[in-house]
Scaffold this active site. Structure first.
Site, short mmCIF file in Angstrom:
data_model
loop_
_atom_site.label_atom_id
_atom_site.label_comp_id
_atom_site.label_asym_id
_atom_site.label_seq_id
_atom_site.Cartn_x
_atom_site.Cartn_y
_atom_site.Cartn_z
N HIS A 181 -105.44 1.96 36.03
CA HIS A 181 -104.25 1.56 36.80
C HIS A 181 -103.29 2.75 36.94
CE1 HIS A 181 -104.60 -2.88 35.22
NE2 HIS A 181 -105.22 -2.76 36.38
N LEU A 210 -98.60 -5.92 34.97
CA LEU A 210 -99.15 -7.22 34.55
C LEU A 210 -99.72 -7.93 35.77
CD1 LEU A 210 -96.19 -8.38 32.25
CD2 LEU A 210 -98.15 -6.95 31.64
N ASN A 212 -103.87 -9.48 37.17
CA ASN A 212 -104.98 -10.16 36.52
C ASN A 212 -105.56 -9.21 35.46
OD1 ASN A 212 -106.65 -12.36 36.11
ND2 ASN A 212 -108.23 -11.51 37.46
N ASP A 282 -104.84 -17.76 36.35
CA ASP A 282 -103.71 -17.58 37.25
C ASP A 282 -102.45 -18.13 36.56
OD1 ASP A 282 -101.72 -18.08 39.33
OD2 ASP A 282 -103.32 -17.49 40.70
N ARG A 284 -99.68 -19.07 37.69
CA ARG A 284 -99.03 -20.24 38.31
C ARG A 284 -99.67 -21.52 37.78
NH1 ARG A 284 -99.73 -17.09 43.86
NH2 ARG A 284 -101.52 -16.47 42.62
N GLY A 330 -98.86 -8.60 40.04
CA GLY A 330 -98.72 -10.03 40.35
C GLY A 330 -97.87 -10.83 39.38
N VAL A 331 -98.17 -10.73 38.10
CA VAL A 331 -97.41 -11.48 37.09
C VAL A 331 -96.05 -10.80 36.87
CG1 VAL A 331 -97.39 -12.28 34.70
CG2 VAL A 331 -99.55 -12.26 35.99
N GLU A 333 -94.21 -8.93 38.71
CA GLU A 333 -93.24 -9.00 39.81
C GLU A 333 -92.73 -10.40 40.05
OE1 GLU A 333 -95.02 -7.21 43.33
OE2 GLU A 333 -95.82 -5.62 42.07
N ASN A 334 -93.57 -11.41 39.74
CA ASN A 334 -93.26 -12.77 40.18
C ASN A 334 -92.94 -13.77 39.08
OD1 ASN A 334 -93.84 -12.51 43.10
ND2 ASN A 334 -95.85 -11.90 42.34
N GLU A 384 -100.90 -0.23 45.22
CA GLU A 384 -101.85 0.86 44.97
C GLU A 384 -102.39 1.42 46.27
OE1 GLU A 384 -103.33 -1.87 41.97
OE2 GLU A 384 -103.99 -0.12 40.82
P1 AMP Z 1 -102.71 -8.75 40.69
O1 AMP Z 1 -103.92 -8.48 39.84
O2 AMP Z 1 -101.61 -7.75 40.51
O3 AMP Z 1 -103.02 -9.05 42.12
O4 AMP Z 1 -102.09 -10.12 40.09
C1 AMP Z 1 -102.73 -11.34 40.29
C2 AMP Z 1 -102.13 -12.37 39.34
O5 AMP Z 1 -100.71 -12.45 39.55
C3 AMP Z 1 -102.62 -13.79 39.60
O6 AMP Z 1 -103.82 -14.05 38.90
C4 AMP Z 1 -101.48 -14.62 39.02
O7 AMP Z 1 -101.71 -14.82 37.65
C5 AMP Z 1 -100.26 -13.74 39.17
N1 AMP Z 1 -99.30 -14.21 40.17
C6 AMP Z 1 -99.32 -14.00 41.49
N2 AMP Z 1 -98.26 -14.60 42.08
C7 AMP Z 1 -97.56 -15.21 41.11
C8 AMP Z 1 -96.37 -16.01 41.05
N3 AMP Z 1 -95.67 -16.28 42.16
N4 AMP Z 1 -95.97 -16.45 39.85
C9 AMP Z 1 -96.66 -16.17 38.73
N5 AMP Z 1 -97.78 -15.43 38.71
C10 AMP Z 1 -98.23 -14.95 39.87
#
Ligand code: AMP
Length: 397
Positions: A181, A210, A212, A282, A284, A330-331, A333-334, A384
């Site tokens: 990463h 953070l 997946n 996931d 969520r 994903g985690v 940021e959100n 990325e």
């Molecule tokens: P990435 O590997 O950076 O694409 O992150 C993917 C992961 O981000 C997903 O498996 C979710 O666990 C998490 N994710 C995406 N959107 C949200 C959200 N709005 N709230 C919480 N977790 C999220």
């Protein structure tokens, strides 16, 4: 508009984006797509452009056929490579070993060097090489650039890079911490000094990627001094489906209990982590299960947070002084709960999250600590593909 094509080639898939390297990290790319199930009886190509989505199902015997078909589909909509000003092609390459600290313009020689690194990343580098080969054949007059996931961590100090295992075996096998990463950690850590108003040469920071897959790095004045992923991306913090750090003795125990090497590999990479404990990866879904008082989901979340806090704590010590802790991917940021729980009760260390700022949606780089917080807590969206596009265009000129 000068654009870059970014390719991320996996063993049976190929992701691409065509994007403006000057765009904001949260901007939609000009076009993006996915070629899936390469080599299987039926494959699928999905392309998104300007709010539209085109899907085709067809047998895709190899990556070359897939990418060729992508270009034809783009052409049919008037946005093929011949209609666009594509100035560079950036390729994500997982492992640069000790050979690459920087992105490199791809020549036959460079490609040979990437091939030499296959033993270190037997699942990833061969797929990356196939992507490079087909793209060079289809776009021979555009410069191609390899951007390595490990590059940013090339300069880890020996104390952080070396494992305390027999030195001659480690030397022969190339066993050491490479980190992954890196494109994201570098991109995000480069944005933080301006966000918090500090000189990049005097900024000590922790970056929590953070997604997946997940990793943490300690960055000292622009240079990574430690990171949680190791010789492979399996190490470090608990992830969506990967175990992160475990007692290495567990591997021998499982092998002696009758599992094969591939089964253990699959278990620790795909059936462990948050998913291994709760059944979902996931966050969520995990949150929804926690709200329904599912005890496995709660346990998985607690193991995740406990582990994350241990790493943050150890990097605070490694850095001595911390100016910023940043969340991304994903985690990161959100998920405001993860950020709040990761940094709860650390006021004594000058780390104070502002709950209102933390609850704001993910619109761009932002500070989420209180004005009194000595350590600034930030969220910086990673991208990325954009980082690879920037490198590719910079090196192509
Ligand atoms: P990435 O590997 O950076 O694409 O992150 C993917 C992961 O981000 C997903 O498996 C979710 O666990 C998490 N994710 C995406 N959107 C949200 C959200 N709005 N709230 C919480 N977790 C999220």
């Amino acid at each position: 508009m000068a654009l870059a094509l970014v390719l991320n080639s996996g063993s049976s898939s190929l992701k691409f984006q065509i994007l403006d390297p000057e765009a904001e990290a949260t901007a939609e790319p000009f076009a993006a797509g996915l070629v899936e199930q390469v080599g299987e009886p039926m494959g699928r190509i999905t392309i998104k452009h300007a709010g539209e989505k085109w899907v085709e199902e067809l047998p895709i015997p190899d990556h070359g056929v897939g990418l060729n078909r992508v270009f034809v589909m783009l052409d049919e909509h008037g946005i093929g490579p011949s209609n666009l000003d594509i100035t560079a092609v950036g390729h994500r390459v997982v492992h640069g070993g000790l050979l690459f600290s920087q992105p490199a313009v791809i020549t036959d020689e460079i490609l040979e060097m990437v091939r030499d690194l296959i033993p270190l990343a037997p699942l990833h580098n061969p797929a990356n090489i196939v992507g490079i080969e087909v793209a060079r054949e289809l776009l021979p007059s555009i410069p191609h650039v390899a951007v390595f996931d490990t590059g940013f961590f090339h300069s880890l100090p020996p104390a952080a890079a070396l494992y305390a295992i027999n030195a001659s075996v480690a030397g022969q096998q190339g066993i050491r911490r490479y980190g992954f990463h890196g494109t994201s950690h570098e991109y995000v850590s480069q944005q933080v000094p301006a966000l918090i108003g500090r000189d990049p040469e005097h900024t000590h920071q922790i970056v929590c990627h953070l997604g997946n897959g997940a990793s943490i790095s300690a960055v000292h004045n622009g240079h990574a001094i430690d990171t949680s992923m190791g010789m492979t991306p399996l190490a470090g913090i608990v992830m969506g489906t990967r175990s992160g750090d475990i007692d290495p003795g567990i591997v021998f125990h499982l092998l002696r209990s009758g599992m094969s090497v591939d089964e253990v590999d699959d278990l620790l990479n795909k059936k462990s982590g948050v998913k291994g404990i709760s059944g979902v990866n996931d966050f969520r879904e995990l949150r929804a299960m926690i709200q329904q008082e599912n005890s496995d989901a709660w346990l998985a979340y607690n193991v995740y947070i406990h582990n994350l806090r241990k790493y943050i704590g150890s990097y605070m010590i490694a850095l001595g002084r911390v100016d910023a802790i940043t969340f991304t991917a994903g985690v990161g940021e959100n998920d405001a709960n993860v950020r709040a729980d990761a940094l709860a009760d650390l006021e004594e260390y000058g780390i104070i999250l502002d709950p209102e700022r933390n609850a704001l949606p993910n619109t761009g780089p932002r500070i989420i600590s209180t004005p009194e917080s000595k350590v600034k807590i930030c969220v910086v969206p990673t991208n990325e593909e954009l980082a690879i596009a920037k490198y590719a265009v910079a090196l192509a000129h």
